[in-house]
Design a protein around this motif. Structure first.
Motif, PDB file in Angstrom:
ATOM      1  N   LEU A  70       0.826  -1.208   0.000  1.00  0.00           N
ATOM      2  CA  LEU A  70       0.000   0.000   0.000  1.00  0.00           C
ATOM      3  C   LEU A  70       0.864   1.263   0.000  1.00  0.00           C
ATOM      4  O   LEU A  70       0.556   2.245  -0.690  1.00  0.00           O
ATOM      5  CB  LEU A  70      -0.929   0.001   1.212  1.00  0.00           C
ATOM      6  N   SER A  74       0.941   4.176  -2.957  1.00  0.00           N
ATOM      7  CA  SER A  74       0.759   5.611  -2.707  1.00  0.00           C
ATOM      8  C   SER A  74       1.932   6.421  -3.257  1.00  0.00           C
ATOM      9  O   SER A  74       1.742   7.546  -3.738  1.00  0.00           O
ATOM     10  CB  SER A  74       0.600   5.865  -1.205  1.00  0.00           C
ATOM     11  N   CYS A  75       3.130   5.863  -3.205  1.00  0.00           N
ATOM     12  CA  CYS A  75       4.296   6.554  -3.777  1.00  0.00           C
ATOM     13  C   CYS A  75       4.203   6.620  -5.296  1.00  0.00           C
ATOM     14  O   CYS A  75       4.577   7.637  -5.902  1.00  0.00           O
ATOM     15  CB  CYS A  75       5.580   5.843  -3.360  1.00  0.00           C
ATOM     16  N   PHE A  77       1.433   6.727  -7.001  1.00  0.00           N
ATOM     17  CA  PHE A  77       0.393   7.714  -7.314  1.00  0.00           C
ATOM     18  C   PHE A  77       0.971   9.126  -7.368  1.00  0.00           C
ATOM     19  O   PHE A  77       0.537   9.942  -8.179  1.00  0.00           O
ATOM     20  CB  PHE A  77      -0.720   7.646  -6.272  1.00  0.00           C
ATOM     21  N   SER A  81       0.709  12.578 -10.156  1.00  0.00           N
ATOM     22  CA  SER A  81      -0.165  13.618  -9.606  1.00  0.00           C
ATOM     23  C   SER A  81      -0.198  14.869 -10.486  1.00  0.00           C
ATOM     24  O   SER A  81      -1.225  15.552 -10.548  1.00  0.00           O
ATOM     25  CB  SER A  81       0.281  13.991  -8.188  1.00  0.00           C
ATOM     26  N   LEU A  90      -3.013  12.698  -2.137  1.00  0.00           N
ATOM     27  CA  LEU A  90      -3.686  12.526  -0.851  1.00  0.00           C
ATOM     28  C   LEU A  90      -3.326  11.217  -0.147  1.00  0.00           C
ATOM     29  O   LEU A  90      -3.118  11.222   1.072  1.00  0.00           O
ATOM     30  CB  LEU A  90      -5.196  12.633  -1.051  1.00  0.00           C
ATOM     31  N   PRO A  91      -3.240  10.060  -0.841  1.00  0.00           N
ATOM     32  CA  PRO A  91      -2.829   8.839  -0.120  1.00  0.00           C
ATOM     33  C   PRO A  91      -1.444   8.949   0.499  1.00  0.00           C
ATOM     34  O   PRO A  91      -1.216   8.443   1.606  1.00  0.00           O
ATOM     35  CB  PRO A  91      -2.871   7.759  -1.218  1.00  0.00           C
ATOM     36  N   PHE A  92      -0.521   9.620  -0.180  1.00  0.00           N
ATOM     37  CA  PHE A  92       0.822   9.790   0.369  1.00  0.00           C
ATOM     38  C   PHE A  92       0.790  10.699   1.593  1.00  0.00           C
ATOM     39  O   PHE A  92       1.525  10.456   2.561  1.00  0.00           O
ATOM     40  CB  PHE A  92       1.745  10.363  -0.711  1.00  0.00           C
ATOM     41  N   MET A  94      -1.759  11.048   3.693  1.00  0.00           N
ATOM     42  CA  MET A  94      -2.334  10.248   4.776  1.00  0.00           C
ATOM     43  C   MET A  94      -1.313   9.247   5.312  1.00  0.00           C
ATOM     44  O   MET A  94      -1.258   8.993   6.525  1.00  0.00           O
ATOM     45  CB  MET A  94      -3.581   9.529   4.272  1.00  0.00           C
ATOM     46  N   LEU A  95      -0.509   8.686   4.417  1.00  0.00           N
ATOM     47  CA  LEU A  95       0.537   7.767   4.850  1.00  0.00           C
ATOM     48  C   LEU A  95       1.540   8.454   5.769  1.00  0.00           C
ATOM     49  O   LEU A  95       1.968   7.888   6.783  1.00  0.00           O
ATOM     50  CB  LEU A  95       1.255   7.191   3.629  1.00  0.00           C
TER      51      LEU A  95
END
Length: 214
Positions: A70, A74-75, A77, A81, A90-92, A94-95
């Motif tokens: 996961l 995210s990286c 993504f 961007s 956004l996922p990065f 949140m990570l």
């Protein structure tokens, strides 16, 4: 979150660079976990293992692999961007929030912390292995603890900086994607409006002359 530059580069470039570094670290950690799991499966003696302990060990390995996958996604993504939009950052972000939070929790319990986060016990074992001793004396243990504390604080500060840069990248992409959004450039214009009495004395302008064809 103002400003679009971080140190000597744009926040999007800095975020992409951090994402690449995290991606490389995640892949290396994933390969190391798979190597250790394969080695234990080949050389361990299952008759002497407790069933519940083996189940917990398998659960830990599975969750670590899932978390690394996961984190790697995210990286990836982040690298798209600039073309796909700010939601891919956004996922990065949140990570990084999760990573920073569990880093503080790892001070109280070594089991906390995302895969790849250096733990006191693991670093101590590596230090004893390279020194060729089974146990450090009080002086060496004090030096090691002080060095690990400095390293831990530096690691947390670096994560805070990465979180700040990634959030600034998210807002910068939001401003680029939103047409007509007001962007503060730091320049202001002052306009002096007439008072009410002055507005009453203003005469209406004469109507423009009518247009006549030659």
């Amino acid at each position: 979150m103002s400003g679009t530059r971080s140190l000597c580069c744009h926040v999007t470039t800095a975020t992409s660079s951090f994402a690449i570094l995290y991606l490389i670290g995640n892949l290396l950690e994933l390969g190391d976990i798979i190597r250790k799991a394969s080695w234990e499966k080949t050389h361990s003696i299952s008759y002497h293992d407790i069933k519940s302990a083996r189940c917990d060990h398998i659960f830990d390995i599975s969750t670590n692999i899932l978390m690394l996958v996961l984190m790697s996604i995210s990286c990836v993504f982040v690298l798209f961007s600039q073309r796909k939009g700010p939601m891919f950052v956004l996922p990065f972000v949140m990570l990084m929030f999760v990573d920073l939070g569990v880093s503080f929790l790892s001070l109280f319990n070594g089991a906390w912390g995302l895969p790849g986060t250096p733990k006191y016990k693991d670093v101590l074992q590596v230090t004893k292995y390279y020194k060729g001793v089974d146990r450090l004396d009080e002086e060496d243990l004090g030096h090691f603890t002080m060095g690990y504390t400095v390293f831990f604080i530096f690691n947390v500060l670096l994560k805070v900086y990465v979180l700040q840069v990634s959030m600034r990248c998210f807002y910068a992409l939001m401003e680029e994607r939103a047409p007509g959004m007001h962007v503060d450039t730091g320049h202001t214009v002052t306009v002096k409006l007439p008072s009410y009495d002055e507005a009453l004395t203003v005469k209406n302008e004469e109507a423009p002359p009518s247009y006549e064809e030659p």
